[in-house]
Design a protein around this motif. Structure first.
Motif, PDB file in Angstrom:
ATOM      1  N   ILE A   1       0.867  -1.176   0.000  1.00 14.05           N
ATOM      2  CA  ILE A   1       0.000   0.000   0.000  1.00 14.05           C
ATOM      3  C   ILE A   1       0.900   1.221   0.000  1.00 14.05           C
ATOM      4  N   LEU A   2       0.846   1.994  -1.071  1.00 17.57           N
ATOM      5  CA  LEU A   2       1.787   3.093  -1.285  1.00 17.57           C
ATOM      6  C   LEU A   2       1.189   4.414  -0.816  1.00 17.57           C
ATOM      7  N   THR A   3       1.773   4.991   0.247  1.00 19.97           N
ATOM      8  CA  THR A   3       1.268   6.250   0.797  1.00 19.97           C
ATOM      9  C   THR A   3       2.428   7.224   1.025  1.00 19.97           C
ATOM     10  N   VAL A   4       3.363   7.231   0.092  1.00 22.91           N
ATOM     11  CA  VAL A   4       4.539   8.095   0.190  1.00 22.91           C
ATOM     12  C   VAL A   4       4.258   9.440  -0.472  1.00 22.91           C
ATOM     13  N   PRO A   5       5.097  10.454  -0.239  1.00 19.20           N
ATOM     14  CA  PRO A   5       4.947  11.725  -0.968  1.00 19.20           C
ATOM     15  C   PRO A   5       5.033  11.499  -2.466  1.00 19.20           C
ATOM     16  N   VAL A   6       4.327  12.337  -3.226  1.00 14.16           N
ATOM     17  CA  VAL A   6       4.210  12.127  -4.663  1.00 14.16           C
ATOM     18  C   VAL A   6       5.560  12.080  -5.366  1.00 14.16           C
ATOM     19  N   GLU A   7       6.510  12.873  -4.897  1.00 13.08           N
ATOM     20  CA  GLU A   7       7.809  12.908  -5.575  1.00 13.08           C
ATOM     21  C   GLU A   7       8.617  11.629  -5.347  1.00 13.08           C
ATOM     22  N   ARG A   8       8.175  10.797  -4.403  1.00 13.43           N
ATOM     23  CA  ARG A   8       8.867   9.535  -4.127  1.00 13.43           C
ATOM     24  C   ARG A   8       8.090   8.331  -4.666  1.00 13.43           C
ATOM     25  N   ALA A   9       6.973   8.580  -5.327  1.00 17.27           N
ATOM     26  CA  ALA A   9       6.074   7.489  -5.706  1.00 17.27           C
ATOM     27  C   ALA A   9       6.728   6.475  -6.636  1.00 17.27           C
ATOM     28  N   GLN A  10       7.301   6.934  -7.739  1.00 12.97           N
ATOM     29  CA  GLN A  10       7.828   5.991  -8.720  1.00 12.97           C
ATOM     30  C   GLN A  10       9.035   5.225  -8.198  1.00 12.97           C
ATOM     31  N   GLU A  11       9.966   5.920  -7.553  1.00  6.06           N
ATOM     32  CA  GLU A  11      11.156   5.218  -7.063  1.00  6.06           C
ATOM     33  C   GLU A  11      10.795   4.216  -5.977  1.00  6.06           C
ATOM     34  N   THR A  12       9.788   4.549  -5.160  1.00  6.85           N
ATOM     35  CA  THR A  12       9.354   3.612  -4.127  1.00  6.85           C
ATOM     36  C   THR A  12       8.639   2.422  -4.747  1.00  6.85           C
ATOM     37  N   ALA A  13       7.828   2.692  -5.766  1.00  4.05           N
ATOM     38  CA  ALA A  13       7.160   1.598  -6.475  1.00  4.05           C
ATOM     39  C   ALA A  13       8.188   0.661  -7.095  1.00  4.05           C
ATOM     40  N   ASP A  14       9.262   1.239  -7.629  1.00  4.40           N
ATOM     41  CA  ASP A  14      10.330   0.419  -8.211  1.00  4.40           C
ATOM     42  C   ASP A  14      10.961  -0.494  -7.161  1.00  4.40           C
ATOM     43  N   LEU A  15      11.156   0.027  -5.946  1.00  2.00           N
ATOM     44  CA  LEU A  15      11.691  -0.785  -4.853  1.00  2.00           C
ATOM     45  C   LEU A  15      10.742  -1.919  -4.495  1.00  2.00           C
ATOM     46  N   VAL A  16       9.460  -1.594  -4.448  1.00  2.00           N
ATOM     47  CA  VAL A  16       8.433  -2.594  -4.130  1.00  2.00           C
ATOM     48  C   VAL A  16       8.452  -3.717  -5.161  1.00  2.00           C
TER      49      VAL A  16
ATOM     50  N   THR B   1       3.757  -8.164  -6.047  1.00  4.72           N
ATOM     51  CA  THR B   1       3.077  -8.221  -7.339  1.00  4.72           C
ATOM     52  C   THR B   1       1.818  -7.369  -7.418  1.00  4.72           C
ATOM     53  N   ALA B   2       1.510  -6.619  -6.358  1.00  5.40           N
ATOM     54  CA  ALA B   2       0.330  -5.756  -6.378  1.00  5.40           C
ATOM     55  C   ALA B   2       0.603  -4.499  -5.567  1.00  5.40           C
ATOM     56  N   ILE B   3       0.184  -3.351  -6.107  1.00 13.47           N
ATOM     57  CA  ILE B   3       0.374  -2.071  -5.423  1.00 13.47           C
ATOM     58  C   ILE B   3      -0.965  -1.340  -5.366  1.00 13.47           C
ATOM     59  N   TRP B   4      -1.373  -0.997  -4.152  1.00 13.38           N
ATOM     60  CA  TRP B   4      -2.544  -0.131  -3.959  1.00 13.38           C
ATOM     61  C   TRP B   4      -1.974   1.270  -3.785  1.00 13.38           C
ATOM     62  N   ASN B   5      -2.098   2.070  -4.811  1.00 12.44           N
ATOM     63  CA  ASN B   5      -1.430   3.365  -4.890  1.00 12.44           C
ATOM     64  C   ASN B   5      -2.342   4.492  -4.423  1.00 12.44           C
ATOM     65  N   PHE B   6      -1.995   5.100  -3.288  1.00 12.98           N
ATOM     66  CA  PHE B   6      -2.770   6.215  -2.753  1.00 12.98           C
ATOM     67  C   PHE B   6      -2.163   7.568  -3.128  1.00 12.98           C
ATOM     68  N   THR B   7      -1.088   7.568  -3.887  1.00 11.85           N
ATOM     69  CA  THR B   7      -0.494   8.836  -4.304  1.00 11.85           C
ATOM     70  C   THR B   7      -1.191   9.332  -5.566  1.00 11.85           C
ATOM     71  N   PRO B   8      -1.120  10.631  -5.849  1.00 11.10           N
ATOM     72  CA  PRO B   8      -1.736  11.155  -7.075  1.00 11.10           C
ATOM     73  C   PRO B   8      -0.870  10.940  -8.314  1.00 11.10           C
ATOM     74  N   TYR B   9       0.227  10.198  -8.162  1.00 14.41           N
ATOM     75  CA  TYR B   9       1.123   9.945  -9.284  1.00 14.41           C
ATOM     76  C   TYR B   9       0.764   8.612  -9.933  1.00 14.41           C
ATOM     77  N   ARG B  10       0.674   8.601 -11.245  1.00 12.91           N
ATOM     78  CA  ARG B  10       0.350   7.379 -11.981  1.00 12.91           C
ATOM     79  C   ARG B  10       1.637   6.595 -12.212  1.00 12.91           C
ATOM     80  N   ILE B  11       1.915   5.696 -11.310  1.00 16.65           N
ATOM     81  CA  ILE B  11       3.175   4.968 -11.364  1.00 16.65           C
ATOM     82  C   ILE B  11       3.191   3.989 -12.535  1.00 16.65           C
ATOM     83  N   LYS B  12       4.399   3.715 -13.022  1.00 15.00           N
ATOM     84  CA  LYS B  12       4.595   2.777 -14.127  1.00 15.00           C
ATOM     85  C   LYS B  12       5.095   1.460 -13.548  1.00 15.00           C
ATOM     86  N   ALA B  13       4.609   0.358 -14.124  1.00 14.34           N
ATOM     87  CA  ALA B  13       4.978  -0.956 -13.617  1.00 14.34           C
ATOM     88  C   ALA B  13       4.864  -1.977 -14.739  1.00 14.34           C
ATOM     89  N   PRO B  14       5.565  -3.096 -14.644  1.00 15.70           N
ATOM     90  CA  PRO B  14       5.428  -4.166 -15.629  1.00 15.70           C
ATOM     91  C   PRO B  14       3.991  -4.678 -15.692  1.00 15.70           C
TER      92      PRO B  14
END
Length: 222
Positions: free
Chosen positions: A157-172, A178-191
């Motif tokens: 469950i991703l609740t980080v600041p928007v500027e950290r969203a993609q890099e944190t998603a990459d770590l996850v 294999t699943a991310i519930w994204n609460f940030t306003p950033y549209r993260i990219k993923a496989p």
């Protein structure tokens, strides 16, 4: 009510239908608690403001059909919906980012009624690492990959600041989740093999403000 098992339906179910099914479940759960035995699609329609034909169609995707002039058996409908949605099975998850929103989710034990069990939190802030939020231990984000190898949790469950969203998603993703519930306003990219569900409270606020404004303007013109 009759139902034929067909697990393939989960792969082809339209997303709008999936979004409506929890509405139906909440209502029929309430009826079940009141010991109501049967409910019709017309009754559900009146309560939820969804056309009865749409309700019948949505349930037919699960091969659930009511009895003529009787409707759906409430307790069976609750069971079938909970089973299909996965709410009657435990799914462990971690919160990444234990600020105010992350902490609120960690303290919300009501999520357990929908099969979600938050088992850990992760953060970069030294003042919260090692602390417990709602009884759940907060770990250093640097330890995520090692922790994941030991516990094998699939949902973050991703609740980080928007500027950290993609890099944190990459770590996850790199950790094997294999699943991310994204609460940030950033549209993260993923496989493609990583499930992403976006829940932006800011987007819903924008809808509320816009509709309030349009309603106010419309009333002023009358």
């Amino acid at each position: 009510m009759t139902k034929t098992k067909n697990n393939e339906n989960k792969a082809i179910l339209p997303e709008p239908t999936i979004r409506r099914l929890p509405w139906y479940l909440s209502y029929v759960r309430m009826l079940d608690n009141l010991h109501v035995e049967y409910v019709s699609s017309t009754q559900i329609s009146k309560e939820l403001n969804v056309q009865s034909s749409q309700i019948a169609k949505d349930l037919s995707f699960l091969n659930i059909r009511g009895k003529t002039r009787i409707g759906y058996e409430v307790h069976s409908l609750v069971t079938e919906l909970e089973d299909f949605l996965g709410f009657n099975r435990h799914h462990d998850a971690v919160v990444i980012g234990t600020g105010s929103l992350g902490t609120a989710l960690m303290q919300d034990h009501g999520l357990e009624h929908y099969g979600l069990n938050i088992v850990a939190g992760f953060d970069v802030r030294q003042d919260v690492i090692g602390q417990r939020m709602g009884g759940i231990l907060v770990h250093d984000i640097k330890d995520l990959a090692a922790w994941q190898r030991e516990h094998g949790v699939s949902i973050a469950i991703l609740t980080v600041p928007v500027e950290r969203a993609q890099e944190t998603a990459d770590l996850v993703i790199a950790s094997g989740m294999t699943a991310i519930w994204n609460f940030t306003p950033y549209r993260i990219k993923a496989p493609d093999d990583v499930v992403i569900a976006n829940t932006s409270i800011y987007a819903h606020l924008a809808i509320i403000y816009n509709r309030m404004h349009n309603t106010s303007v419309g009333n002023n013109r009358q």
